[in-house]
Design an enzyme around this catalytic site. Structure first.
Site, mmCIF file in Angstrom:
data_model
loop_
_atom_site.group_PDB
_atom_site.id
_atom_site.type_symbol
_atom_site.label_atom_id
_atom_site.label_comp_id
_atom_site.label_asym_id
_atom_site.label_seq_id
_atom_site.Cartn_x
_atom_site.Cartn_y
_atom_site.Cartn_z
ATOM 1 N N TRP A 58 0.811 -1.223 0.086
ATOM 2 C CA TRP A 58 0.009 -0.143 -0.087
ATOM 3 C C TRP A 58 0.704 1.296 -0.065
ATOM 4 C CZ3 TRP A 58 -3.714 1.878 4.503
ATOM 5 C CH2 TRP A 58 -2.965 1.863 5.763
ATOM 6 N N ASP A 192 -0.477 -1.998 12.145
ATOM 7 C CA ASP A 192 -0.066 -3.238 12.422
ATOM 8 C C ASP A 192 -0.573 -3.471 14.052
ATOM 9 O OD1 ASP A 192 1.324 -2.927 10.484
ATOM 10 O OD2 ASP A 192 3.310 -3.049 11.111
ATOM 11 N N ARG A 227 7.748 1.010 19.319
ATOM 12 C CA ARG A 227 7.406 0.013 18.349
ATOM 13 C C ARG A 227 6.384 -0.891 18.808
ATOM 14 N NH1 ARG A 227 8.018 -0.037 12.999
ATOM 15 N NH2 ARG A 227 8.200 -2.087 13.217
ATOM 16 N N GLU A 427 7.952 9.305 9.686
ATOM 17 C CA GLU A 427 6.802 8.148 9.362
ATOM 18 C C GLU A 427 5.685 8.520 10.136
ATOM 19 O OE1 GLU A 427 8.674 4.755 10.976
ATOM 20 O OE2 GLU A 427 6.996 3.263 10.237
HETATM 21 C C1 9WN Z 1 4.985 -4.602 8.656
HETATM 22 C C2 9WN Z 1 6.064 -0.186 5.500
HETATM 23 C C3 9WN Z 1 5.062 -0.608 6.342
HETATM 24 C C4 9WN Z 1 3.652 -0.142 6.141
HETATM 25 C C5 9WN Z 1 2.802 -0.444 7.374
HETATM 26 C C6 9WN Z 1 3.519 -0.124 8.737
HETATM 27 C C7 9WN Z 1 4.631 -0.812 8.820
HETATM 28 C C8 9WN Z 1 5.608 -3.210 8.756
HETATM 29 C C9 9WN Z 1 6.607 -3.229 9.959
HETATM 30 O O1 9WN Z 1 5.666 -0.560 7.591
HETATM 31 O O2 9WN Z 1 4.485 -2.229 8.666
HETATM 32 O O3 9WN Z 1 4.381 -4.777 7.211
HETATM 33 O O4 9WN Z 1 7.785 -3.854 9.975
HETATM 34 O O5 9WN Z 1 6.079 -2.439 11.014
HETATM 35 O O6 9WN Z 1 2.666 -0.363 9.772
HETATM 36 O O7 9WN Z 1 1.322 0.192 7.215
HETATM 37 O O8 9WN Z 1 3.001 -0.660 4.896
HETATM 38 O O9 9WN Z 1 6.075 1.445 5.436
#
Ligand code: 9WN
Length: 456
Positions: A58, A192, A227, A427
């Site tokens: 996405w 997440d 996190r 971010e």
């Molecule tokens: C797991 C990449 C991604 C986003 C997600 C965000 C985070 C990953 C992580 O980073 O997720 O897919 O390692 O935490 O939550 O929305 O697409 O930016």
């Protein structure tokens, strides 16, 4: 605080030299483009060089929406690269791994997902799960912004792939049997560790100690206090392990998979995608009618299954427990992106958004949070449990414009631009102070700023 400039005269911003709207726009555009250029990696954009060095599903859709304002060829390249890794069953994997990176560049990496052993997986190593299907609306926005022979050719190539993506989600993932797609992992929602997943995740057996066997990559690059916890990760790993054991097949999920939830964002995106596909169909010479019918059915199912008339809110449905989750998160505002959301639900979402829980206003004093500010488990620093993120704000902004709430849309846009102007392309952001958190050069923040600037 950074969001909103109460009392500022039109075109002139508080703060003295360099603070006019025009200057701010030029400064933001330079910063956003530099961020996206620095994160370009031969045929796709990484979300972040440090935390997320591969291609994410996405993210690429949001990135394409921003890239079209400056680098239209790259916007299409981004989407083509992602869809080249689509599985035979239509799923678009949430990560496409870059084979040039060393093992351990991200956890869980390609060796953990082991996609090569699954039927219908592409040649590239990928994950086996998906993310919200925001790609059809993104492709439509990219075309509409810069229509050309090349954009029509790109739509022709993408159309059957986008249709297959929809078919996968509506047919194979309808574990609840009510016409909505269920997610099999919190990562599939893109949010997440949202409090929305706490109740269904509590039923997933996991032992924090299993994480001793792995090396988390995220906490080497970001503050562990921001996190997901080790227990969250133990559950994430357990869910991947369970899904991988069935080779990522979706038959009879209800009887064997420990996490199945209907997410308001995933399903609102599914409905908006059918609306976008109807428009794309008219460009590529296909029939828009079936897409419009499917869009109407998805909106109806979303209202029937995820709207709680007692609280007036949309919330995810835990399919296994057959109940709505208790948490009121930003996910509940996302159905506003549906142009055909009935008036009663539009009013309810606006009331929730403008309440002290989320603070949406024509002049916002703080950025939009990802969780209810008044909830006892609101955490201003921890990832999706409070901080402000540009993508959820951008989705709500688009929804407000679609439902003709120009006043609230303008307030939200102002807040988003001020946030990034003060803190950079982070971010996510502290929902009270606006301080930048997580990765400092994050691609979708940059991309969505470019879009907000262009459509002001
Ligand atoms: C797991 C990449 C991604 C986003 C997600 C965000 C985070 C990953 C992580 O980073 O997720 O897919 O390692 O935490 O939550 O929305 O697409 O930016």
């Amino acid at each position: 605080m950074t969001a909103g400039v109460p009392g500022g005269a039109a075109g002139v911003r508080a703060g003295g030299p360099g603070r006019t709207d025009t200057e701010r726009a030029a400064r933001l555009r330079r910063l956003a483009l530099a961020t996206l250029d620095a994160n370009w990696e031969h045929d796709h954009t990484v979300p972040s060089r440090t935390l997320y060095p591969h291609q994410w599903s996405w993210d690429s859709a949001f990135i394409a929406v921003g890239l079209v304002h400056a680098r239209p060829d790259r916007a299409w390249r981004e989407l083509r690269t992602l869809f080249a890794a689509q599985w035979a069953d239509g799923r678009v994997p949430h990560i496409v791994f870059n084979p040039a990176l060393r093992a351990g560049a991200y956890f869980p990496g390609p060796e953990f997902w082991d996609s090569a052993r699954a039927d219908g997986a592409p040649a590239a190593a990928t994950s086996g799960i998906v993310q919200p299907p925001v790609h059809a609306p993104a492709a439509w926005l990219v075309h509409r912004r810069a229509p050309s022979e090349a954009s029509v050719a790109a739509l022709r190539w993408l159309y059957p792939r986008l249709v297959a993506q929809q078919r996968y989600l509506t047919e194979r993932r309808d574990a609840g049997g009510g016409g909505l797609a269920a997610i099999v992992h919190p990562w599939e929602s893109g949010l997440d560790n949202s409090p929305a997943w706490d109740a269904p995740l509590a039923a997933v057996p996991a032992d924090e100690a299993v994480m001793r066997a792995y090396r988390r990559h995220d906490t080497a690059h970001a503050d562990a206090a921001h996190r997901p916890t080790d227990l969250d990760y133990a559950r994430y790993v357990a869910l991947v392990t369970a899904y991988r054991a069935g080779r990522y097949q979706d038959e009879a999920l209800l009887g064997r998979h420990p996490f199945l939830v209907e997410c308001p964002l995933v399903n609102a995106a599914l409905g908006v995608s059918e609306q976008a596909l109807a428009r794309i169909a008219t460009v590529v010479g296909a029939d828009p009618g079936p897409h419009r019918d499917r869009a109407a059915r998805i909106t109806q199912a979303l209202v029937e299954r995820l709207f709680d008339p007692v609280t007036g809110t949309f919330r995810p449905r835990d399919v296994r427990a057959d109940r709505l989750v208790p948490a009121r998160t930003v996910l509940g505002l996302m159905p506003l992106i549906l142009p055909d959301l009935p008036p009663a639900q539009v009013r309810a979402v606006l009331a929730e958004a403008c309440s002290p829980r989320f603070g949406l206003a024509a002049r916002m004093d703080r950025p939009l949070p990802t969780h209810d500010r008044t909830a006892p488990d609101f955490e201003p620093l921890r990832y999706w449990r409070g901080p402000s993120w540009l993508n959820t704000s951008w989705l709500l902004w688009r929804g407000l414009r679609g439902h003709r709430r120009a006043d609230l849309a303008a307030g939200l846009r102002e807040s988003m631009l001020d946030l990034v102007d003060a803190a950079g392309c982070h971010e996510y952001f502290h929902p009270d102070t606006g301080a930048g958190l997580g990765s400092p050069a994050f691609s979708w923040t940059a991309a969505l700023v470019l879009d907000a600037l262009a459509e002001g």
